[in-house]
Design a protein around this motif. Structure first.
Motif, PDB file in Angstrom:
ATOM      1  N   UNK A  36       0.833  -0.984  -0.066  1.00 14.60           N
ATOM      2  CA  UNK A  36      -0.245   0.150  -0.019  1.00 14.60           C
ATOM      3  C   UNK A  36       0.904   1.470   0.054  1.00 14.60           C
ATOM      4  N   UNK A  37       0.609   2.377  -0.919  1.00 10.88           N
ATOM      5  CA  UNK A  37       1.338   3.514  -0.791  1.00 10.88           C
ATOM      6  C   UNK A  37       1.503   4.238   0.596  1.00 10.88           C
ATOM      7  N   UNK A  38       2.603   4.906   0.870  1.00 11.27           N
ATOM      8  CA  UNK A  38       2.951   5.418   2.143  1.00 11.27           C
ATOM      9  C   UNK A  38       2.654   6.754   2.179  1.00 11.27           C
ATOM     10  N   UNK A  39       2.476   7.614   1.100  1.00 18.93           N
ATOM     11  CA  UNK A  39       2.429   8.964   1.146  1.00 18.93           C
ATOM     12  C   UNK A  39       2.319   9.578  -0.512  1.00 18.93           C
ATOM     13  N   UNK A  40       2.147  10.735  -0.670  1.00 24.83           N
ATOM     14  CA  UNK A  40       2.208  11.689  -1.660  1.00 24.83           C
ATOM     15  C   UNK A  40       3.454  12.220  -1.885  1.00 24.83           C
ATOM     16  N   UNK A  41       3.709  12.693  -3.477  1.00 21.94           N
ATOM     17  CA  UNK A  41       4.930  13.313  -3.776  1.00 21.94           C
ATOM     18  C   UNK A  41       4.390  14.313  -4.875  1.00 21.94           C
ATOM     19  N   UNK A  42       4.963  15.435  -5.100  1.00 20.66           N
ATOM     20  CA  UNK A  42       4.645  16.362  -6.254  1.00 20.66           C
ATOM     21  C   UNK A  42       5.585  16.127  -7.337  1.00 20.66           C
ATOM     22  N   UNK A  43       5.041  16.267  -8.431  1.00 20.46           N
ATOM     23  CA  UNK A  43       6.076  16.251  -9.752  1.00 20.46           C
ATOM     24  C   UNK A  43       5.464  16.891 -10.928  1.00 20.46           C
ATOM     25  N   UNK A  44       6.426  17.562 -11.693  1.00 14.42           N
ATOM     26  CA  UNK A  44       6.021  18.189 -13.122  1.00 14.42           C
ATOM     27  C   UNK A  44       6.716  17.369 -14.043  1.00 14.42           C
ATOM     28  N   UNK A  68       3.141  18.624 -17.317  1.00 19.05           N
ATOM     29  CA  UNK A  68       1.955  18.231 -16.581  1.00 19.05           C
ATOM     30  C   UNK A  68       2.334  17.927 -14.914  1.00 19.05           C
ATOM     31  N   UNK A  69       1.387  18.625 -14.218  1.00 15.91           N
ATOM     32  CA  UNK A  69       1.552  18.490 -12.867  1.00 15.91           C
ATOM     33  C   UNK A  69       0.987  17.173 -12.374  1.00 15.91           C
ATOM     34  N   UNK A  70       1.612  16.597 -11.403  1.00 13.60           N
ATOM     35  CA  UNK A  70       1.016  15.356 -10.923  1.00 13.60           C
ATOM     36  C   UNK A  70       1.023  15.578  -9.450  1.00 13.60           C
ATOM     37  N   UNK A  71       0.091  14.427  -8.748  1.00 14.17           N
ATOM     38  CA  UNK A  71       0.053  14.164  -7.503  1.00 14.17           C
ATOM     39  C   UNK A  71       0.129  12.700  -7.562  1.00 14.17           C
ATOM     40  N   UNK A  72       1.358  12.236  -6.802  1.00 16.91           N
ATOM     41  CA  UNK A  72       1.576  10.745  -6.919  1.00 16.91           C
ATOM     42  C   UNK A  72       1.832  10.253  -5.777  1.00 16.91           C
ATOM     43  N   UNK A  73       1.147   8.828  -5.680  1.00 14.64           N
ATOM     44  CA  UNK A  73       1.643   8.132  -4.366  1.00 14.64           C
ATOM     45  C   UNK A  73       2.942   7.321  -4.607  1.00 14.64           C
ATOM     46  N   UNK A  74       3.524   6.971  -3.493  1.00 17.26           N
ATOM     47  CA  UNK A  74       4.727   6.296  -3.655  1.00 17.26           C
ATOM     48  C   UNK A  74       4.625   5.124  -2.546  1.00 17.26           C
ATOM     49  N   UNK A  75       5.479   4.043  -2.824  1.00 19.00           N
ATOM     50  CA  UNK A  75       5.679   2.973  -1.855  1.00 19.00           C
ATOM     51  C   UNK A  75       7.102   3.061  -1.632  1.00 19.00           C
ATOM     52  N   UNK A  76       7.254   2.883  -0.124  1.00 16.84           N
ATOM     53  CA  UNK A  76       8.814   2.582   0.463  1.00 16.84           C
ATOM     54  C   UNK A  76       8.628   1.650   1.495  1.00 16.84           C
ATOM     55  N   UNK A  77       9.539   0.611   1.583  1.00 17.08           N
ATOM     56  CA  UNK A  77       9.513  -0.081   2.907  1.00 17.08           C
ATOM     57  C   UNK A  77      10.312   0.705   3.841  1.00 17.08           C
ATOM     58  N   UNK A  78      10.484   0.106   5.246  1.00 21.77           N
ATOM     59  CA  UNK A  78      11.288   0.582   5.958  1.00 21.77           C
ATOM     60  C   UNK A  78      12.678   0.391   5.915  1.00 21.77           C
TER      61      UNK A  78
END
Length: 181
Positions: free
Chosen positions: A142-150, A154-164
């Motif tokens: 499951x995604x851990x949070x959001x990041x912003x990118x262009x 085009x502007x993006x609101x993207x989710x990301x996954x990253x383990x501990x």
């Protein structure tokens, strides 16, 4: 490569923003993102659709601070837990998850992040800004949070996954809350 002369927060260069958050329902917020032609990846959609992703009916202001992992004192990178712990020690707070969409709507002039290279797997993409927030699920899928990118204009609101175990790079950008107004 070590960056011994790099200054550590709060004695470093940072980008601060005052962002108004809240006042919209989840569906109104998604509609506003669509209205501004904000693109959302599958992980971002999963975050927005989750029952634990909530929005405040009342408007409030957040003062955010954007800095790098190196600005937190990690010249060779750090895990998410290390980054969040150090930020907390330096007086910074995690952001509410709902900040992601609101910040994306406010930060429409983000510089281009597309470098022409294919995405590097298991690393934050070039030009991205990760929003530091608590996680909704311990599930590694499951995604851990959001990041912003262009990307390509085009502007993006993207989710990301990253383990501990994931180590963020020295120059990866994060946003924290400085104070809640």
């Amino acid at each position: 490569m070590l960056f011994e002369n790099e200054k550590i927060y709060p004695d470093c260069s940072v980008i601060t923003r005052k962002i108004e958050v809240g006042g919209l329902t989840k569906s109104q917020l998604i509609q506003k993102l669509q209205q501004y032609y904000i693109l959302i990846n599958e992980y971002g959609e999963r975050l927005l659709a989750h029952d634990k992703f909530t929005t405040s009916g009342k408007k409030y202001n957040l003062q955010t601070v954007e800095l790098t992992v190196g600005n937190l004192g990690f010249p060779i990178g750090a895990t998410t837990a290390q980054i969040f712990k150090k930020a907390n020690e330096l007086g910074l707070e995690l952001c509410p998850l709902e900040l992601g969409p609101y910040l994306r709507l406010e930060y429409l002039d983000q510089p281009e992040g597309y470098s022409g290279n294919s995405l590097q797997r298991h690393q934050a993409p070039s030009g991205s800004i990760t929003i530091s927030s608590g996680i909704l699920s311990e599930d590694v899928e499951f995604p851990k949070g959001f990041y912003l990118r262009k990307i390509k204009g085009e502007l993006w609101l993207r989710g990301y996954r990253a383990d501990h175990l994931h180590v963020w790079n020295h120059d990866d950008h994060f946003i924290f809350c400085q104070t809640k107004a």
